[in-house]
Design a protein around this motif. Sequence first.
Motif, PDB file in Angstrom:
ATOM      1  N   PRO A  28       0.917  -1.215   0.055  1.00 49.21           N
ATOM      2  CA  PRO A  28       0.104  -0.092  -0.104  1.00 49.21           C
ATOM      3  C   PRO A  28       0.834   1.234  -0.105  1.00 49.21           C
ATOM      4  CG  PRO A  28      -0.772  -1.634   1.687  1.00 49.21           C
ATOM      5  CD  PRO A  28       0.432  -1.996   1.148  1.00 49.21           C
ATOM      6  N   SER A  29       0.423   2.350  -0.700  1.00 49.83           N
ATOM      7  CA  SER A  29       0.968   3.598  -0.759  1.00 49.83           C
ATOM      8  C   SER A  29       2.299   3.758  -1.558  1.00 49.83           C
ATOM      9  CB  SER A  29       1.559   3.981   0.479  1.00 49.83           C
ATOM     10  OG  SER A  29       0.338   4.011   1.564  1.00 49.83           O
ATOM     11  N   ILE A  30       2.645   2.385  -2.206  1.00 49.03           N
ATOM     12  CA  ILE A  30       3.856   2.432  -3.307  1.00 49.03           C
ATOM     13  C   ILE A  30       3.214   2.166  -4.753  1.00 49.03           C
ATOM     14  CG2 ILE A  30       6.015   1.294  -4.040  1.00 49.03           C
ATOM     15  CD1 ILE A  30       6.520   0.848  -1.054  1.00 49.03           C
ATOM     16  N   GLY A  31       3.590   3.355  -5.256  1.00 51.34           N
ATOM     17  CA  GLY A  31       3.004   3.355  -6.902  1.00 51.34           C
ATOM     18  C   GLY A  31       4.307   2.898  -7.889  1.00 51.34           C
ATOM     19  N   GLU A  32       4.040   2.882  -9.048  1.00 52.47           N
ATOM     20  CA  GLU A  32       5.227   2.619  -9.961  1.00 52.47           C
ATOM     21  C   GLU A  32       6.274   3.364  -9.992  1.00 52.47           C
ATOM     22  OE1 GLU A  32       5.738   1.348 -14.525  1.00 52.47           O
ATOM     23  OE2 GLU A  32       3.923   2.087 -14.036  1.00 52.47           O
ATOM     24  N   LYS A  33       6.233   4.613  -9.794  1.00 51.06           N
ATOM     25  CA  LYS A  33       7.370   5.780  -9.621  1.00 51.06           C
ATOM     26  C   LYS A  33       8.260   5.210  -8.560  1.00 51.06           C
ATOM     27  CE  LYS A  33       8.487  10.269  -9.952  1.00 51.06           C
ATOM     28  NZ  LYS A  33       8.101  11.792 -10.002  1.00 51.06           N
ATOM     29  N   THR A  34       7.796   5.084  -7.216  1.00 49.06           N
ATOM     30  CA  THR A  34       8.250   4.941  -6.006  1.00 49.06           C
ATOM     31  C   THR A  34       8.933   3.608  -6.203  1.00 49.06           C
ATOM     32  OG1 THR A  34       6.598   6.468  -4.854  1.00 49.06           O
ATOM     33  CG2 THR A  34       7.860   4.777  -3.468  1.00 49.06           C
ATOM     34  N   ALA A  35       8.198   2.675  -6.664  1.00 50.93           N
ATOM     35  CA  ALA A  35       8.700   1.306  -6.499  1.00 50.93           C
ATOM     36  C   ALA A  35      10.041   1.205  -7.589  1.00 50.93           C
ATOM     37  CB  ALA A  35       7.643   0.295  -7.272  1.00 50.93           C
ATOM     38  N   THR A  36       9.719   2.088  -8.484  1.00 54.12           N
ATOM     39  CA  THR A  36      11.087   1.916  -9.511  1.00 54.12           C
ATOM     40  C   THR A  36      12.336   2.675  -8.883  1.00 54.12           C
ATOM     41  OG1 THR A  36       9.689   2.086 -11.353  1.00 54.12           O
ATOM     42  CG2 THR A  36      11.789   2.825 -11.895  1.00 54.12           C
ATOM     43  N   ASN A  37      12.072   3.674  -8.249  1.00 55.68           N
ATOM     44  CA  ASN A  37      13.103   4.306  -7.454  1.00 55.68           C
ATOM     45  C   ASN A  37      13.774   3.764  -6.478  1.00 55.68           C
ATOM     46  OD1 ASN A  37      12.890   6.705  -9.022  1.00 55.68           O
ATOM     47  ND2 ASN A  37      11.290   7.804  -7.804  1.00 55.68           N
ATOM     48  N   LYS A  61      13.526   6.376   1.495  1.00 61.14           N
ATOM     49  CA  LYS A  61      12.758   7.809   1.115  1.00 61.14           C
ATOM     50  C   LYS A  61      11.735   7.662   0.155  1.00 61.14           C
ATOM     51  CE  LYS A  61      16.591  10.647   2.899  1.00 61.14           C
ATOM     52  NZ  LYS A  61      17.204  11.968   2.293  1.00 61.14           N
ATOM     53  N   PRO A  62      10.443   8.346   0.088  1.00 58.94           N
ATOM     54  CA  PRO A  62      10.169   9.160   1.094  1.00 58.94           C
ATOM     55  C   PRO A  62       9.717   8.443   2.399  1.00 58.94           C
ATOM     56  CG  PRO A  62       8.561   8.916  -0.636  1.00 58.94           C
ATOM     57  CD  PRO A  62       9.568   8.037  -0.909  1.00 58.94           C
ATOM     58  N   PRO A  63       9.471   9.286   3.319  1.00 54.46           N
ATOM     59  CA  PRO A  63       8.862   8.518   4.818  1.00 54.46           C
ATOM     60  C   PRO A  63       7.683   7.649   4.504  1.00 54.46           C
ATOM     61  CG  PRO A  63       9.537  10.907   4.933  1.00 54.46           C
ATOM     62  CD  PRO A  63       9.438  10.674   3.648  1.00 54.46           C
ATOM     63  N   ARG A  64       6.788   7.934   3.541  1.00 53.86           N
ATOM     64  CA  ARG A  64       5.687   6.928   3.577  1.00 53.86           C
ATOM     65  C   ARG A  64       6.241   5.655   3.022  1.00 53.86           C
ATOM     66  NH1 ARG A  64       4.086   7.202  -1.597  1.00 53.86           N
ATOM     67  NH2 ARG A  64       4.706   8.827  -3.054  1.00 53.86           N
ATOM     68  N   ALA A  65       7.217   5.823   1.992  1.00 54.64           N
ATOM     69  CA  ALA A  65       7.580   4.407   1.520  1.00 54.64           C
ATOM     70  C   ALA A  65       8.249   3.712   2.591  1.00 54.64           C
ATOM     71  CB  ALA A  65       8.627   4.886   0.269  1.00 54.64           C
ATOM     72  N   LEU A  73       6.919  -0.049   3.548  1.00 56.82           N
ATOM     73  CA  LEU A  73       7.704  -1.313   3.514  1.00 56.82           C
ATOM     74  C   LEU A  73       7.879  -1.871   4.939  1.00 56.82           C
ATOM     75  CD1 LEU A  73       9.451  -2.954   1.679  1.00 56.82           C
ATOM     76  CD2 LEU A  73      11.238  -1.500   1.716  1.00 56.82           C
ATOM     77  N   GLU A  74       7.917  -1.159   5.864  1.00 56.13           N
ATOM     78  CA  GLU A  74       8.367  -1.485   7.259  1.00 56.13           C
ATOM     79  C   GLU A  74       6.951  -2.355   7.704  1.00 56.13           C
ATOM     80  OE1 GLU A  74       9.789   0.143  11.494  1.00 56.13           O
ATOM     81  OE2 GLU A  74       9.028   1.446  10.091  1.00 56.13           O
ATOM     82  N   GLU A  75       5.901  -1.791   7.363  1.00 53.84           N
ATOM     83  CA  GLU A  75       4.722  -2.361   7.750  1.00 53.84           C
ATOM     84  C   GLU A  75       4.066  -3.550   7.110  1.00 53.84           C
ATOM     85  OE1 GLU A  75       1.890   0.527   8.123  1.00 53.84           O
ATOM     86  OE2 GLU A  75       2.857   1.527  10.089  1.00 53.84           O
TER      87      GLU A  75
END
Length: 882
Positions: free
Chosen positions: A195-204, A223-227, A231-233
């Motif tokens: 949850p909260s990780i889209g394609e752009k964040t996943a790729t980065n 980073k960013p903190p929400r990612a 990932l932690e949760e």
Amino acid sequence: MGKLVLIDGHSILNRAFYGVPELTNSEGLHTNAVYGFLNIMFKILEEEKPDHLAVAFDLKEQTFRHKMFADYKGTRKPMPQELHEQVPLMKEVLTAMGVPILTMAGYEADDILGTIAKRCQAEGEEVSVVSGDRDLLQLADTHIKIRIPKTSRGTTEIHDYYPEDVKREYQVTPTEFIDVKALMGDTSDNIPGVPSIGEKTATNLIVAYGSIENAYAHLEEVKPPRAKKALEEHYDMAVMSKELAQICITCPIPFAYEDAKIENLYTPEAYQYMKRLEFKSILARFDVQDMGGNSVEEHFWSVEDLSGAEQIFEKAKGAKQVGCQLILAENQVAGLTVCIGEEEIYTIPAAGFLTGNYLCDHLEELIAKRDPALEPVAVLDLKSQLPYLNLDYGSAVVDMGVAGYLLNPLKDTYEYDDLARDYLGMTVPSKTDLLGKQSLAKALEEELPEAVTCGCYMAYVACKAAGVLKERLEKEGMLKLYREMEMPLIYSLYHMEQAGVRVDKEQLKLYGEQLEGKIATLEQEIYELAGEKFNINSPKQLGEILFERMQLPHGKKTKTGYSTAADVLEKLAPEYPVVQKILEYRQLTKLNSTYAQGLAGFIREDGRIHGKFNQTITATGRISSTEPNLQNIPVRMELGRAIRKVFVPEDGYVFVDADYSQIELRILAHMSGDERLINAYRDAQDIHAITASEVFHTPLAEVTPLQRRNAKAVNFGIVYGISAFGLSEDLSISRKEALEYINKYFETYPGVKQFLDEQVKLGKEQGYVTTMYGRKRPIPELKSGNFMQRSFGERVAMNSPIQGTAADIMKLAMIAVDRELREKHLRSRIVLQVHDELLVETHRDEAEQVVQILTDRMKHAADLKVSLEVEAHTGDNWLDAK
């Protein structure tokens, strides 16, 4: 080094299904996915030129290799029914082409493709994997190319990926692509992702850390903190998603590389499938000469001597079943084909003593003296042969094309190759396959062997199909319909074509001049209202004038400019005189080109138009008119109706025009059994006024003209399954008001509602509806996943039994009138049939008698619960006779 192409079966079928517009063949089979798949496959093969090919499919009932696959992938949204039914069909076609189909319990097609691709690469082969699924990009390797087709509006582009292409487009390696997919998730593949990780964040994240596991190991840096928090949760979800996203490349599927070797894809079995599915463009890929396999061709003979022909005719007299067909050139007979058994199939060219007259005389005699204990002579197209044969009602001959039409009225053609495929299970080359665009008569004259083959197939298929079609007609309950309606109708239509209808050339010229004058006036009026001159016939210029220059409302912008379609302009016409004049201009220019100018080209030396009347064109059973279409003459505009003035009888004759009054509404009353509607007709009431009275709760004497007009629209609209939207458009009222009208109508005539609902139900259950006489109208649209198509199918189900019955009754009436005119040796002849109307060119001395014959035969063509009413009028031209 060899080259192997692997295709992801379900994925490419799915892409083709959504990329190619809906297609059905004449059996009602959905075929767009199969058609698109084959086109993609052929495109790949032409580009790759591989020596090996295989297609992998998921199993229908999949058992997954891991429990979590069953939990997640087992919940995929089911495919549409129209696609679902094409999967086994696709497999049958591939099998017919000799293409291996790979499946394995517990493994998806992706796993099979991945395993075989990696296995064959290790053995030194080049591999191309074709799939619409980006998941397979993880398989890209030095010698494994992933090819992803994108189909839109029937055009396919293919994007190719080696590892460097994946890296360039997605910034990650093929292996890392798995992790990106796992993090972002994929709802279409039921991969939950994080949850909260889209394609752009996943790729980065994967660009930075290389894998999900490494990113988690460096969680504090993420980073960013929400990612980081996501990932932690949800790390366990990420790991599971990676397992789901990763293609297995070690599944234990047995695969022998040599078994996938491409041999001949264009097999006779595949050819038969393409014919059945009606893929004409794909059929062109086949070498028809190689389709052969028909041992019957060994018994095709050309007979060019008199003694040989005499023997054939002598044998034919005693043969239980005979198939024949005249080969026609322009206004003459070029030959005759005869089949009197499996090993005796002949083409007899007209030459020397074997003249056209000789062949016609012997065929005539064969039919005229046919022993009733034997089967009638079978032909493919009787009407085209009647100008050369002295045959009439009751002759011992049957038409196989008309029989094929009755069994399946949705087909385009009923040629010998169609009948062979559909009813004999044979794949035979068509006339076009054998001769291209050359006529059979010309090919016969040039002594081409293909001409003999083509001719012999005509006679052979007619002969062989006769018994099969007779059995099928009997089984379908249409043998009586065939014998008592469709076969006699051939002679009625032929007589009408031969008679033709006379045209007054001077009146036609005057009519054209009148139209041109009115068109010129309208042009100037339109220019004045628009404030400038422009090309009225150019939709682009017209759209700009109306919606940009004049700022009219409701402009619909398309890729090519503003839409100026009739439905758009008709909404504007009441308030904008310029639009009203444009619509009138369009109608008049069409009248001018189609009739004032168009009809002149069809007038023969005798001053008459001898049009064609077809009985195997419409799905409902209606007769159609071509060359020219005389059934489509406009009646709403005064200038449209005026074209009827140019049709005139011979000197000493008048026209008698007879047409049924409200035949379809009367049939609706009969077939629905609605007592109130039946009684209204029995009491000879004004049906539209009585409907208005009932629907609008108004005393009959107080019904207004507007109420009657609205009731009339509802009455006729109901017959055609009209919707509230359609009625609201017709009457320029709100949809709510239109729905109230319809509901009130059904409250007034509940039997009608019950009947129409029953027809839709029967159509869905049986796949067809029937007329009162047993004629079947298939409705494949009722199975469509497309709402508009289904709605169309429902309207067809409601209307076809009524319209088809009206057509059947008219056919019976026409046959009866034509026969009586001939049996009484009258000089009067039917010259036109237009839906519910018959036009008879009547000798003045016979006018009273003809009116009586027409009225009597049309009124008593059917026995209904309400009477059939006929109106007959006499006039010196068609308009006056109306």
